[in-house]
Design a protein around this motif. Structure first.
Motif, short mmCIF file in Angstrom:
data_model
loop_
_atom_site.label_atom_id
_atom_site.label_comp_id
_atom_site.label_asym_id
_atom_site.label_seq_id
_atom_site.Cartn_x
_atom_site.Cartn_y
_atom_site.Cartn_z
N ASP A 567 0.85 -1.20 0.00
CA ASP A 567 0.00 0.00 0.00
C ASP A 567 0.88 1.24 0.00
OD1 ASP A 567 -2.00 1.83 0.20
OD2 ASP A 567 -3.00 0.90 1.91
N GLU A 568 1.18 1.76 -1.18
CA GLU A 568 2.03 2.94 -1.29
C GLU A 568 1.32 4.20 -0.81
OE1 GLU A 568 3.21 5.19 -5.10
OE2 GLU A 568 4.86 3.77 -4.77
N ALA A 569 0.01 4.29 -1.06
CA ALA A 569 -0.74 5.48 -0.65
C ALA A 569 -0.73 5.64 0.86
CB ALA A 569 -2.18 5.39 -1.17
N ALA A 570 -0.94 4.55 1.59
CA ALA A 570 -0.91 4.62 3.06
C ALA A 570 0.49 4.98 3.55
CB ALA A 570 -1.36 3.29 3.66
N ALA A 571 1.53 4.45 2.89
CA ALA A 571 2.90 4.77 3.28
C ALA A 571 3.22 6.25 3.06
CB ALA A 571 3.88 3.89 2.50
N ILE A 572 2.71 6.82 1.97
CA ILE A 572 2.92 8.25 1.71
C ILE A 572 2.23 9.10 2.77
CG2 ILE A 572 2.32 10.11 0.11
CD1 ILE A 572 2.81 8.20 -2.17
N THR A 573 1.02 8.71 3.13
CA THR A 573 0.30 9.46 4.18
C THR A 573 1.04 9.40 5.50
OG1 THR A 573 -1.81 8.94 3.09
CG2 THR A 573 -1.90 9.66 5.38
N THR A 574 1.52 8.21 5.86
CA THR A 574 2.25 8.04 7.12
C THR A 574 3.53 8.87 7.13
OG1 THR A 574 1.36 5.81 7.38
CG2 THR A 574 3.32 6.37 8.65
N GLU A 592 10.30 25.05 4.63
CA GLU A 592 11.12 23.91 5.06
C GLU A 592 10.27 22.66 5.29
OE1 GLU A 592 14.62 26.45 7.39
OE2 GLU A 592 12.95 25.56 8.51
N ILE A 593 9.09 22.85 5.86
CA ILE A 593 8.19 21.71 6.08
C ILE A 593 7.76 21.11 4.75
CG2 ILE A 593 5.93 21.03 6.96
CD1 ILE A 593 6.25 23.12 9.16
N ALA A 594 7.40 21.97 3.80
CA ALA A 594 6.97 21.47 2.49
C ALA A 594 8.09 20.73 1.78
CB ALA A 594 6.47 22.63 1.63
N ALA A 595 9.32 21.24 1.88
CA ALA A 595 10.46 20.57 1.24
C ALA A 595 10.74 19.22 1.89
CB ALA A 595 11.69 21.47 1.32
N ALA A 596 10.63 19.16 3.23
CA ALA A 596 10.88 17.89 3.93
C ALA A 596 9.81 16.86 3.59
CB ALA A 596 10.92 18.13 5.44
N VAL A 597 8.56 17.30 3.52
CA VAL A 597 7.48 16.38 3.16
C VAL A 597 7.67 15.87 1.74
CG1 VAL A 597 5.00 16.21 2.75
CG2 VAL A 597 5.84 17.34 4.81
N LYS A 598 8.07 16.75 0.83
CA LYS A 598 8.30 16.35 -0.56
C LYS A 598 9.41 15.31 -0.65
CE LYS A 598 9.30 18.30 -5.12
NZ LYS A 598 9.62 19.55 -5.88
N ASP A 599 10.48 15.49 0.11
CA ASP A 599 11.58 14.51 0.12
C ASP A 599 11.11 13.17 0.67
OD1 ASP A 599 13.24 16.41 -0.93
OD2 ASP A 599 14.10 17.00 1.01
N ALA A 600 10.28 13.21 1.74
CA ALA A 600 9.77 11.97 2.32
C ALA A 600 8.88 11.21 1.34
CB ALA A 600 8.99 12.27 3.61
N VAL A 601 8.03 11.93 0.63
CA VAL A 601 7.17 11.28 -0.37
C VAL A 601 8.00 10.66 -1.48
CG1 VAL A 601 5.38 11.70 -2.11
CG2 VAL A 601 5.18 12.73 0.16
N ALA A 602 9.05 11.38 -1.91
CA ALA A 602 9.92 10.84 -2.96
C ALA A 602 10.63 9.56 -2.50
CB ALA A 602 10.94 11.90 -3.36
N LYS A 603 11.04 9.52 -1.23
CA LYS A 603 11.69 8.31 -0.71
C LYS A 603 10.72 7.14 -0.69
CE LYS A 603 14.62 8.40 2.63
NZ LYS A 603 15.28 8.58 3.94
N VAL A 604 9.47 7.40 -0.33
CA VAL A 604 8.48 6.32 -0.31
C VAL A 604 8.28 5.76 -1.71
CG1 VAL A 604 6.05 5.78 0.10
CG2 VAL A 604 7.31 7.16 1.75
N LYS A 605 8.22 6.64 -2.70
CA LYS A 605 8.01 6.18 -4.07
C LYS A 605 9.22 5.42 -4.60
CE LYS A 605 4.65 9.72 -5.37
NZ LYS A 605 4.32 10.83 -6.30
N ARG A 606 10.39 5.64 -4.00
CA ARG A 606 11.59 4.91 -4.42
C ARG A 606 11.72 3.56 -3.72
NH1 ARG A 606 14.10 10.08 -3.88
NH2 ARG A 606 15.06 9.37 -1.93
N GLY A 607 10.79 3.25 -2.83
CA GLY A 607 10.83 1.95 -2.17
C GLY A 607 11.20 1.99 -0.71
N CYS A 608 10.99 3.12 -0.05
CA CYS A 608 11.29 3.25 1.38
C CYS A 608 9.99 3.33 2.17
CB CYS A 608 12.13 4.50 1.65
SG CYS A 608 13.71 4.53 0.78
N ARG A 609 10.06 2.88 3.41
CA ARG A 609 8.93 2.97 4.33
C ARG A 609 9.44 3.51 5.66
NH1 ARG A 609 7.05 2.46 0.12
NH2 ARG A 609 5.46 0.99 -0.61
N LEU A 610 8.65 4.41 6.25
CA LEU A 610 9.03 5.08 7.49
C LEU A 610 8.30 4.46 8.66
CD1 LEU A 610 10.56 7.34 8.95
CD2 LEU A 610 8.65 8.87 8.41
#
Length: 664
Positions: A567-574, A592-610
């Protein structure tokens, strides 16, 4: 001689009594007439309200149904059709992922889709019903009934009435429908137009009775509002049943089920049994004895016809049951004294690990699938019972948790537990090689000089592996290709873990420590989420990873979490929520918050989970922790990293000097 005064009084009293009776009779007739009039008005209003009932129901259904259907269609249109299961010939022959006509139908014949289709059928029926009722319920127009245009003369009205009387009058036409139409429409239309007042009212206000006031009604069927008949109390019964009894019935059913089942649809009695049987020193070889005690396995039918096949299975898996010790007879007798359903479940699972399920009878095949169908959820419940806080410090137990995940790996890959015995330079033994297609003990023996572990095989180049498997192991080109497909599907995982006290520079004893971990999965074929190679497991099974932050020296699990890459959508939300909250706590601005969130979403799409969790810091000291990332489907794909955690003594002055723990 009679008294004339008494006679006169008696006549006067009789006259008064007679007048009273007359008055009562008049009142009775008037009341009856008023009731009839009110009843006619009520029935008329009720008929109109009943006609509005389908419109009311259509509105209630269509309001949520239309946007939900549009959203569902958009999801289906945007969904990418991409194969995420193993494409080797062994998995293809298993038929588990074969796209048959029945399979395609069953894919769409889910409960939600069936409910959606049923609601649309109801909507179509309601639209048709409303359309039909709109034809039946029309405004009373005497001109159209008589076939005249407004403003005609009275002679034309009489002429039209005579013409229709010849056609519909009961003396001329014996048809009951014609009689009804003549009485209810033609006669009333003629009366409305021949009376000057009624005609003037109709031409001005559209109604023979003049201007009509505002009316309100209840959009319910007529039989619910029929107070003249015997069904007057049905409305009360519907209200009582629909708004009180029916919700209570659903509540009772839900609570009765909730009282029997815990998380992930595992029975509570099973969880209680697991909680009592799991011990901190539970060895991996003994995990099976705890696992088969599930209450779900008690539903397996015990037949007399299965006695002989089970005896044959016992001989086949006897070596895997660890019953060959010094007290072999006593241990075997103890094994058979267990509940017959538990004995059958363990024998079926052990035969599955030896890949002997094709020898089962038809009855045992049904029981075998019943057992394996419950296996993933039961193993998940067993892991939770091992990692649930048990000690005074609120920690779970590491050793049984690892043994449970290893049992899950063996069941999904159909590899015997004895193959995991340490040796050949690998902690997994030869089990990691046996999960590969076309591999068996003979093949492993042939390549044993060059390949002793799965990692040795992965470190080779494509050409080196092909030469080894074809020249030394004797595999065909197609079989070598199957091995390559499975190796490309295997996940390679890495972990980045940090532990810190939010808003402080270091960690002091008693602090609430935030554990944050980024888990990354890579595959040679480029997929992020995939179904594992598991040709012997009869059901599709997704990958789940278990993150365990533990202290191996004390056998304590400090923190545990399950990770799923489907579930990539749930991972992006988390990831977005966690990152945004962390940046806001640090005082960052909106950019800064928007940039950090954008980086986190990009990491999730590359195959990372937080992963994010909270633990309480122990007493001051240095701790050597391990971060375990274990997959419940693949053998040999687990990852373990070291993590140094330094906890300082709590300072009375409030100084927070110290080190932030981290590890990769």
């Amino acid at each position: 001689m009679s008294n004339p005064y008494k006679t006169h009084n008696f006549q006067l009293q009789a006259t008064q009594i007679y007048l009273c009776f007359c008055d009562i009779e008049v009142h009775t007739l008037v009341s009856q007439h008023l009731r009839n009039i009110c009843g006619e008005v009520l029935m008329a209003d009720t008929g109109e309200n009943s006609a509005l009932f389908p419109i009311f129901i259509l509105s209630i259904i269509a309001l949520p149904l239309v946007p939900y259907t549009i959203l569902k269609l958009l999801r289906v249109a945007s969904k990418k059709e991409k194969s995420i299961h193993c494409a080797c010939s062994v998995c293809s022959r298993s038929g588990k992922y074969r796209k048959s006509i029945f399979g395609r139908i069953s894919k769409f014949s889910t409960c939600s889709n069936f409910t959606l289709l049923l609601l649309w059928v109801i909507v179509i029926f309601l639209v048709y019903s409303i359309k039909q009722s709109s034809r039946e319920i029309e405004a009373f127009d005497p001109f159209s009934i008589l076939g005249l245009a407004p403003g005609v003369t009275e002679s034309a009205i009489k002429k039209a009435y005579r013409r229709l009387s010849i056609q519909y009058h009961p003396d001329k036409n014996p048809d009951p429908a014609a009689h009804k139409y003549f009485v209810e429409y033609i006669s009333k239309a003629y009366q409305a137009l021949t009376d000057p007042v009624s005609r003037e009212n109709f031409e001005k206000y559209g109604h023979p009775d003049g201007r009509q006031g505002f009316q309100m009604g209840i959009a319910l069927p007529q039989f619910l509002l029929d107070f003249n008949g015997s069904s007057g109390g049905i409305l009360l019964l519907w209200i009582l049943g629909g708004f009180i009894l029916l919700p209570m019935a659903f509540g009772v059913v839900y609570l009765s089920r909730a009282s029997k089942y815990g998380g992930n649809n595992v029975r509570r009695e099973t969880l209680v049994t697991y909680f009592e049987l799991v011990k901190p020193s539970l060895a991996p070889s003994k995990v099976m004895d705890v696992f088969v005690k599930a209450a779900e396995f008690m539903d397996i039918p015990v037949r007399r016809a299965d006695d002989e096949p089970l005896q044959e299975l016992f001989k086949l898996v006897k070596s895997e049951l660890n019953l060959d010790g010094k007290n072999a007879r006593q241990e075997q007798a103890k094994f058979w004294k267990q509940h017959p359903a538990i004995v059958k479940a363990e024998l079926l699972i052990q035969a599955h690990l030896l890949r002997k399920a094709d020898t089962f009878s038809s009855n045992l095949q049904q029981d075998y699938k019943h057992v394996l169908q419950f296996t993933p959820r039961l193993l998940e419940g067993l892991i939770k019972m091992a990692t649930v806080p048990r000690t005074a410090k609120g920690h779970g137990w590491l050793r049984p948790a690892i043994g449970i995940v290893e049992l899950s790996q063996c069941i999904i890959q159909a590899v015997p537990l004895s193959a995991r015995k340490a040796g050949s330079g690998s902690s997994d033994g030869v089990a990691s090689l046996l999960q590969l297609p076309n591999f068996n003990d003979a093949v492993i023996t042939k390549i044993g000089k060059k390949v002793r572990t799965l990692q040795n095989l992965l470190d080779m180049t494509l050409q080196e592996r092909a030469e080894l498997l074809s020249d030394v192991a004797g595999l065909s080109a197609a079989e070598v290709q199957d091995v390559e497909k499975v190796l490309e599907l295997m996940p390679r995982a890495t972990i980045e873990v940090t532990c810190e006290t939010e808003g402080e520079e270091g960690i002091q004893e008693g602090d609430i420590v935030t554990v944050q971990a980024w888990v990354t999965v890579r595959r040679a074929n480029g997929l992020i989420a995939a179904l594992p190679h598991a040709p012997y497991y009869p059901f599709p099974k997704g990958e789940n990873f278990w993150f365990l932050l533990a202290d191996a020296n004390s056998n304590d699990v400090w923190f545990s979490e399950s990770i799923n890459f489907m579930d990539e959508a749930a991972a992006i939300t988390t990831a977005s929520t966690i990152t945004e909250a962390k940046m806001e706590a640090s005082g960052a601005n909106m950019e800064e918050i928007a940039a950090a969130v954008k980086d986190a979403v990009a990491k999730v799409k590359r195959g990372c989970r937080l992963i994010l969790g909270k633990i309480q810091a122990p007493q001051a000291g240095s701790y050597s922790l391990n971060s375990h990332l274990m997959c419940d489907t693949w053998i040999g794909c687990d990852t373990k990293t070291n993590l140094k955690l330094k906890v300082l003594k709590r300072s009375r002055a409030g100084s927070r000097g110290g080190h932030v723990a981290g590890g990769v």
